[in-house]
Design a protein around this motif. Sequence first.
Motif, mmCIF file in Angstrom:
data_model
loop_
_atom_site.group_PDB
_atom_site.id
_atom_site.type_symbol
_atom_site.label_atom_id
_atom_site.label_comp_id
_atom_site.label_asym_id
_atom_site.label_seq_id
_atom_site.Cartn_x
_atom_site.Cartn_y
_atom_site.Cartn_z
ATOM 1 N N ALA A 286 -57.420 -23.827 -42.907
ATOM 2 C CA ALA A 286 -57.586 -22.548 -44.104
ATOM 3 C C ALA A 286 -58.436 -21.672 -43.523
ATOM 4 O O ALA A 286 -57.968 -20.451 -43.178
ATOM 5 C CB ALA A 286 -57.702 -22.173 -45.347
ATOM 6 N N VAL A 443 -54.263 -24.004 -50.445
ATOM 7 C CA VAL A 443 -54.640 -24.288 -49.046
ATOM 8 C C VAL A 443 -55.877 -24.641 -48.948
ATOM 9 O O VAL A 443 -56.008 -25.260 -47.426
ATOM 10 C CB VAL A 443 -54.650 -22.235 -49.024
ATOM 11 N N TYR A 460 -50.306 -16.926 -45.175
ATOM 12 C CA TYR A 460 -51.552 -17.441 -45.253
ATOM 13 C C TYR A 460 -52.459 -16.417 -44.401
ATOM 14 O O TYR A 460 -53.714 -15.766 -44.598
ATOM 15 C CB TYR A 460 -52.609 -18.536 -44.692
#
Length: 482
Positions: A286, A443, A460
């Motif tokens: 992430a 995430v 995201y």
Amino acid sequence: MSGEIVETDASGKTTVISKDSGHSLMPLADFPSREMAKMMHTPKTSELTNRLERIAVPTEEVGVPGRLTRNADGRAKYRRLYVTTAPIVEFASAKTAAVRDFYRAKQFGNPEYRRYKFETLQLRVGDALRPLPSCVQETAGTGFVVIAPVQCGKTALADALVRCFPKPFTIVNPPTEALSELHVFPIIRLKYPSNRSLSGLLKALRAAILEVTSDEHTKRSALSEMVEDESGDIAIATCILVNVGGLIIEGATGRKVHYVLTEEVMEFLVKVRDNGIPVTLMCTPAFMHGVKSYGSTYASIFDGVPLYLDPLKTSVQKGLASKESEISAREIPAEDTPSIETTFVKSFWQSGPSTKGKKMPRWLPQFVVDYCYGRRGWIAQCMEQLDIELGSSNGTPVEKWTKAYVEGVMKYRLKAMNPVRKVLGELERTDVISSKAKFLSYVDFLPNEVFELPLQGTWYEMLVTQGDNKNDTFEPPIISGP
């Protein structure tokens, strides 16, 4: 040509600030020091593996049912178990080689390097870093990056890498007349700042250096310029002066990505790397995708030697079970050759104070991996809990273990992680996560390939750019055409 370094004032008077040491091109790597000699030794693969790995429990410390105190002592060591793989050994080999190469490049007998060193010593806030001397330029730009979801082994790897280097040390009366002592920090390990700012990272770096170099006479304001200098140049200069061999920055997660603050931290790390100090960044997928969404300027931090610590493979990912199947109902065939999953779980089994020496059920390794969705940290916790249950006075003998019993033990241990497990279960069954709220909440547990999905990549990207999306559910894309 003389190796002396001199300064000339306005009146034309010259002062020698560094005499010719007489040690032609002598690198820091050759300075007389037991710690330096040990660090500069190029280890065999078996030596490096032994440094990285940790035997959890000595053979004589087997578990005794009902002996809780003795078992607890053994279990404390059990938690320190570390299992290496060939990619990890190769990565550590490259990292340690980069540090050795950097110390060989710091040639104190070279007038160009010594001028650079002493001019760096006089750097003040607002001054620019001096250009790298030619002897260091060849080693500049060496970077390393470890990418792995949460609970996949980054912290354990950082522990292992630190074991490959000596602790910070001081060389007294080094073979250069301008210095009475020389500090050497082979590796400095820092957490990515919780406040996400460069100042937070610089404060941690300052504290790490002062922990070794300060004494009761050190002023509280020592090295305060490191934090005051927004460019980070004073911090880099300080690292050069105390001979930092490398930095490890761990804990970079997607939840810490900030459009402005992250760029400042990445700019600093790239600058550290380009000034010759090998940098290792440990982050989640992430975080990596968040930085890359900003463009290529600071994404170059990921251009170094990579190591992906992906989750261990579940039976679904191996094609041994259907996506819809219940974990406890899966029938796993016997293996001709032990898989990495079996080897990993077996290492814990053979190290447990209570499980050591007992026959492990054939179905256990893949069952534990499936329940934990391949997360090494969860697997370690579940194996410890199984060992605890077996070592209790009323523990169920291994011969009577069933999948239902083992699942109950693991469910108890990972109770706090149940919401995350549900999301990972959805991902395994459907290949997507339907809720934006779930996606953003967990995430950092998600693997790299998730961020390549169009919708979730968009979610995201909005997070890291402080955007918003009111739609909380997955809507299949409209495909036009015949």
